[in-house]
Every structure is written in C-alpha cells, then in structure tokens.
Design a protein around this motif. Structure first.
Motif, PDB file in Angstrom:
ATOM      1  N   LEU A  16       6.989  -2.344   8.602  1.00 43.67           N
ATOM      2  CA  LEU A  16       7.285  -2.442   7.172  1.00 43.67           C
ATOM      3  C   LEU A  16       8.756  -2.664   6.901  1.00 43.67           C
ATOM      4  O   LEU A  16       9.133  -3.207   5.863  1.00 43.67           O
ATOM      5  CB  LEU A  16       6.828  -1.167   6.464  1.00 43.67           C
ATOM      6  CG  LEU A  16       5.389  -0.723   6.724  1.00 43.67           C
ATOM      7  CD1 LEU A  16       5.090   0.552   5.951  1.00 43.67           C
ATOM      8  CD2 LEU A  16       4.416  -1.821   6.353  1.00 43.67           C
ATOM      9  N   GLY A  17       9.593  -2.203   7.806  1.00 44.22           N
ATOM     10  CA  GLY A  17      11.024  -2.297   7.570  1.00 44.22           C
ATOM     11  C   GLY A  17      11.787  -1.672   8.703  1.00 44.22           C
ATOM     12  O   GLY A  17      11.305  -1.612   9.845  1.00 44.22           O
ATOM     13  N   SER A  18      12.969  -1.163   8.374  1.00 43.03           N
ATOM     14  CA  SER A  18      13.854  -0.634   9.403  1.00 43.03           C
ATOM     15  C   SER A  18      14.610   0.573   8.874  1.00 43.03           C
ATOM     16  O   SER A  18      14.990   0.616   7.698  1.00 43.03           O
ATOM     17  CB  SER A  18      14.854  -1.720   9.833  1.00 43.03           C
ATOM     18  OG  SER A  18      15.872  -1.187  10.647  1.00 43.03           O
ATOM     19  N   ALA A  44       0.813  -1.223   0.000  1.00 44.64           N
ATOM     20  CA  ALA A  44       0.000   0.000   0.000  1.00 44.64           C
ATOM     21  C   ALA A  44       0.842   1.266   0.000  1.00 44.64           C
ATOM     22  O   ALA A  44       0.371   2.326  -0.405  1.00 44.64           O
ATOM     23  CB  ALA A  44      -0.936  -0.002   1.208  1.00 44.64           C
ATOM     24  N   THR A  45       2.107   1.165   0.418  1.00 49.78           N
ATOM     25  CA  THR A  45       2.962   2.353   0.401  1.00 49.78           C
ATOM     26  C   THR A  45       3.328   2.766  -1.017  1.00 49.78           C
ATOM     27  O   THR A  45       3.635   3.930  -1.270  1.00 49.78           O
ATOM     28  CB  THR A  45       4.268   2.098   1.175  1.00 49.78           C
ATOM     29  OG1 THR A  45       5.058   1.121   0.492  1.00 49.78           O
ATOM     30  CG2 THR A  45       3.973   1.623   2.597  1.00 49.78           C
ATOM     31  N   VAL A  99      10.337   9.558   8.689  1.00 52.80           N
ATOM     32  CA  VAL A  99      10.176   8.687   7.525  1.00 52.80           C
ATOM     33  C   VAL A  99       8.757   8.145   7.456  1.00 52.80           C
ATOM     34  O   VAL A  99       8.095   8.168   6.405  1.00 52.80           O
ATOM     35  CB  VAL A  99      11.184   7.514   7.580  1.00 52.80           C
ATOM     36  CG1 VAL A  99      10.886   6.497   6.470  1.00 52.80           C
ATOM     37  CG2 VAL A  99      12.608   8.028   7.444  1.00 52.80           C
ATOM     38  N   MET A 100       8.250   7.660   8.592  1.00 53.12           N
ATOM     39  CA  MET A 100       6.903   7.078   8.599  1.00 53.12           C
ATOM     40  C   MET A 100       5.833   8.138   8.358  1.00 53.12           C
ATOM     41  O   MET A 100       4.793   7.842   7.762  1.00 53.12           O
ATOM     42  CB  MET A 100       6.644   6.353   9.914  1.00 53.12           C
ATOM     43  CG  MET A 100       7.243   4.961   9.980  1.00 53.12           C
ATOM     44  SD  MET A 100       6.946   3.934   8.495  1.00 53.12           S
ATOM     45  CE  MET A 100       5.160   4.010   8.358  1.00 53.12           C
ATOM     46  N   SER A 101       6.064   9.362   8.794  1.00 60.27           N
ATOM     47  CA  SER A 101       5.104  10.435   8.505  1.00 60.27           C
ATOM     48  C   SER A 101       4.975  10.639   7.011  1.00 60.27           C
ATOM     49  O   SER A 101       3.869  10.798   6.474  1.00 60.27           O
ATOM     50  CB  SER A 101       5.538  11.740   9.188  1.00 60.27           C
ATOM     51  OG  SER A 101       5.510  11.617  10.584  1.00 60.27           O
ATOM     52  N   GLU A 102       6.112  10.612   6.321  1.00 56.12           N
ATOM     53  CA  GLU A 102       6.094  10.749   4.859  1.00 56.12           C
ATOM     54  C   GLU A 102       5.413   9.543   4.218  1.00 56.12           C
ATOM     55  O   GLU A 102       4.601   9.687   3.294  1.00 56.12           O
ATOM     56  CB  GLU A 102       7.524  10.883   4.337  1.00 56.12           C
ATOM     57  CG  GLU A 102       7.640  10.957   2.821  1.00 56.12           C
ATOM     58  CD  GLU A 102       7.003  12.209   2.235  1.00 56.12           C
ATOM     59  OE1 GLU A 102       6.626  12.167   1.049  1.00 56.12           O
ATOM     60  OE2 GLU A 102       6.898  13.223   2.959  1.00 56.12           O
ATOM     61  N   ARG A 117       1.950   9.199   1.873  1.00 55.99           N
ATOM     62  CA  ARG A 117       1.879   8.495   0.594  1.00 55.99           C
ATOM     63  C   ARG A 117       0.709   7.507   0.592  1.00 55.99           C
ATOM     64  O   ARG A 117      -0.013   7.379  -0.402  1.00 55.99           O
ATOM     65  CB  ARG A 117       3.179   7.726   0.333  1.00 55.99           C
ATOM     66  CG  ARG A 117       4.448   8.567   0.353  1.00 55.99           C
ATOM     67  CD  ARG A 117       4.525   9.533  -0.811  1.00 55.99           C
ATOM     68  NE  ARG A 117       5.758  10.289  -0.792  1.00 55.99           N
ATOM     69  CZ  ARG A 117       6.871   9.922  -1.425  1.00 55.99           C
ATOM     70  NH1 ARG A 117       6.900   8.810  -2.140  1.00 55.99           N
ATOM     71  NH2 ARG A 117       7.959  10.679  -1.371  1.00 55.99           N
ATOM     72  N   ILE A 118       0.540   6.807   1.706  1.00 57.57           N
ATOM     73  CA  ILE A 118      -0.543   5.820   1.788  1.00 57.57           C
ATOM     74  C   ILE A 118      -1.893   6.504   1.650  1.00 57.57           C
ATOM     75  O   ILE A 118      -2.770   6.070   0.886  1.00 57.57           O
ATOM     76  CB  ILE A 118      -0.461   5.032   3.114  1.00 57.57           C
ATOM     77  CG1 ILE A 118       0.798   4.164   3.144  1.00 57.57           C
ATOM     78  CG2 ILE A 118      -1.705   4.170   3.302  1.00 57.57           C
ATOM     79  CD1 ILE A 118       1.062   3.509   4.483  1.00 57.57           C
TER      80      ILE A 118
END
Length: 410
Positions: A135-137, A24-25, A163-166, A170-171
C-alpha cells in the motif's frame, strides 16, 4: 548497505487489486491521527532521522497519512505527485529501499524530491496488506548522506509492522461495518414487506371476522355448526390480534405509537386482564390472583395498551405454569411510579434467555410446542411500557417461577 548503485525499474502502481486494497483502508485523504503520528515520532527518535512518514501511494500521487519533520507547505499539503516520490519504488519492489545518497543513485538522482525537498538519505520499508498488496512505505529521511545499518532497517520494519497491524484492524472494522449495514438494510426491507403484507391482510380479515360474528347470531343455527363457527371466529380474532401486534411494534419502533391517555385504575386494569384470560387459566388448571394495594392511585395511561401488556404477560405466565400452579398480578406504589408485577410458579426461564426475550423474535425459550405466536408479544410490552415513560424487567429461576415487573409513572 544500500541501493545507491542499482537502477530501479518504473513501478506499476495502477494494479486494480492494489488500489482496491488501498481504498479499503479508508485512510486516503483522512485527517492526521495520534495513533499513527506517535509511530512517526518514535521512528525519528530511535533512528535519529529528521523526517519520517507513513506514506500511501496510489496511481498518481503519494499521501502522507502521518509525518514528522516535514517543512511547510508540504506538512500541510500532506501529499506530492509521484515526480517527488521515492516511496513509489518501495511499492514497486515490495522490499526495503536503502539509499545513502540519492544524488549518486542512477534512478533517484533525477527525482524532483532531491532538488525541491532536499531528500538525500532515504530508508523505506513496505506497508503490505494481508492480501499481499503493498500500500505504501514507512520511511525515514535525512538531508545529508547517511549509511543506514541493518539494525536500523529492522527497527523500521518492526515499526512498519505495527502500522500495518493498525491498518488491518481498520480494514476488518470497515468490513464488519459494511456487513452490518447490509444486514440492517435487508432487515429493514424484510420488516417493510411484512408490514405491507400484514396491513393488507387486516381489512379482509376484519370483514371475515364481522361476517362470522354476524352468522353466529342466527338463533336458528344448530349446535354443531354454531360450535364450528365459534372456533372459526376465535381463530379470526386471534389472527387479528396478531396483526395488530405486528403493526403496533412497527409503529413503536418508528416512534409513532400514539397513546390515548386517560385516567386509569390499576385495580381495574388488573382485574380486567385476569377476566380476559380466565378461560385459559381454567383450562390449564392454574389459579389467578389479584393483589392490589389499597392505596394505589389512578394513573394517566393508555388503558387499552396496558390491558394488552397485562394480557400478554398473564397469558405467558399461565402457559408456562403447570397444573395446580398460581399466577398473581400485583400493583403498588413505588418511588413515584406504580409497579405492576406478574409472578408465576412455573418452570422459569434460563438465565441466558432472560436477556433476549424482549427482542423481536427472541422468545423461543417461552414458546410452547405448537403455540401460534408472532414472537412480538414481549417486545410489544417493552415498547408500550417505555412509551409511557416506564421500564420493564424480568427475574426468573429455573423450576422456581418467573416475575415480570413494569413501572408506569403516577
């Protein structure tokens, strides 16, 4: 601080919900972006780490959405199998992985990244989606043993939050786009259905109108039946006009509105349109005026379509002007165009409605209670005027009247 003495269980990376969240990202296998590259550079600069990556982990590999400091060919490949991944364990634990020397770690010392990429010191923090899926690291890497401080862990967590805010933006953007496309598809299907139904109605309705008109020519018909027939004929003609309006708007939106260009007199167009709605104006107690400048030249235009534009605008003006009011149609040269104006002394249009009245079905502010309308009269006007290379605008003030203006090139 570290996890050097603790064995790590093999992660379960094939969870369908997690993989769906990852897809979904829209970031897997996407090209590098400065938005993310700026953050990996920042992490390496602040932490003094030779390498930092934003790593997304699927069921079989890790993909570097962004990297700083990786050597070739890894920097170009931007991915490795899980045999070379420390980040997979961050995903599995959903918490930071802090390793001072991977060669001494009971699990990681067997990872091929130690041998092939000289990954010795490792600090990774999870990238977690709004639904709780990791999702990752975001990780920092050093080729020499290193003790990571609690402060450094917190710094990397803060950058990972950015990073996750960005990624969350996107999602959301992808979800909005998907919803928009779904609505657009439904709208197109609706319009196609309406077009098909309307097109199929035109022929039988046209036959009905011709039959009624033929019957009305019977000289032996008495006054009562003749009046009833006249009302039925008016209704059939109104329906035919509405059908033509719907079909023409569909054609114009598809770029298929054909213009039959001939030499037209602006004065004749204005007078003919006023004659068409004279009965409506008389019934409403509204005065019609024609003011055409004496120096107005003829124009090359589709006379029938401009006639409909003027009739639509004049009809709207009459219907929204109180008894005793005035509706005026003007025409004059203006900047290489002929400027037509339809001005009334009616109730006006609210400012928030002015921007919507040229939209399909957006004319509720102009409709009188009980008035039968397709809601496409003004959209047709806009499309027809623009097909001629002109433009149409509206200016209005509540309780002080409305003026529609449109231009047609000379």
């Amino acid at each position: 601080m570290g996890n050097n003495g603790t064995a790590i269980a093999a992660p379960n990376l094939a969870d369908p919900k997690r993989l769906d969240a990852l897809v979904a990202t829209g970031l897997l296998d996407s090209p590098p972006e400065e938005t993310f590259d700026r953050l990996t550079r920042l992490a390496s600069s602040i932490l003094g780490a030779p390498v930092s990556t934003i790593t997304l982990v699927d069921a079989a590999r890790q993909f570097f959405k962004s990297q700083f400091g990786l050597s070739e060919p890894l920097a170009t490949a931007r991915q490795t199998p899980l045999s070379h991944s420390f980040c997979q364990y961050v995903v599995g634990m959903a918490e930071p992985l802090v390793v001072a020397d991977a060669r001494e770690h009971p699990t990681l010392r067997h990872n091929l990244a130690v041998r092939d990429y000289n990954v010795i010191a490792y600090l990774g923090v999870p990238l977690t989606a709004p639904n709780g899926q990791t999702l990752g690291s975001f990780c920092a890497i050093d080729a020499a043993p290193r003790v990571w401080s609690e402060r450094e862990v917190k710094i990397l967590q803060e950058i990972a939050f950015t990073v996750m805010s960005e990624i969350e933006l996107r999602i959301v953007a992808r979800e909005f786009q998907a919803n928009f496309m779904a609505l657009r598809t439904l709208e197109m299907q609706r319009d196609e259905l309406v077009h098909m139904l309307v097109h199929d109605l035109r022929n039988p309705l046209g036959a009905l109108s011709l039959t009624l008109e033929s019957l009305s020519c019977n000289p032996k018909m008495e006054a009562g039946p003749r009046q009833t027939l006249s009302i039925a004929l008016e209704g059939a003609d109104a329906l035919l006009a509405m059908i033509s309006e719907i079909l023409d708007v569909s054609k114009a939106e598809a770029g298929k509105l054909n213009l039959n260009l001939t030499e037209c007199s602006p004065r004749t167009l204005a007078e003919r349109a006023c004659a068409r709605i004279a009965a409506l104006a008389e019934e409403a107690g509204v005065t019609l005026r024609v003011e055409v400048a004496p120096d107005v030249p003829n124009i090359r235009a589709d006379g029938n379509k401009l006639h409909r534009v003027l009739v639509n605008l004049l009809s709207n003006a009459v219907q929204h002007t109180p008894k005793g009011g005035t509706v005026t149609v003007r025409a004059r040269p203006a900047d290489g165009n002929i400027l037509f104006e339809i001005a009334d002394t009616g109730c006006g249009i609210a400012p928030e409605s002015c921007g919507k009245i040229f939209e399909k079905y957006g004319q509720s502010a102009l409709r009188k209670l009980g008035k039968v309308s397709t809601g496409l009269g003004l959209p047709f006007c806009k499309l027809a005027v623009e097909a001629h290379g002109g433009a149409i605008t509206v200016e209005s003030e509540l309780q002080h009247g409305t003026t529609f203006r449109f231009t047609i090139p000379q």
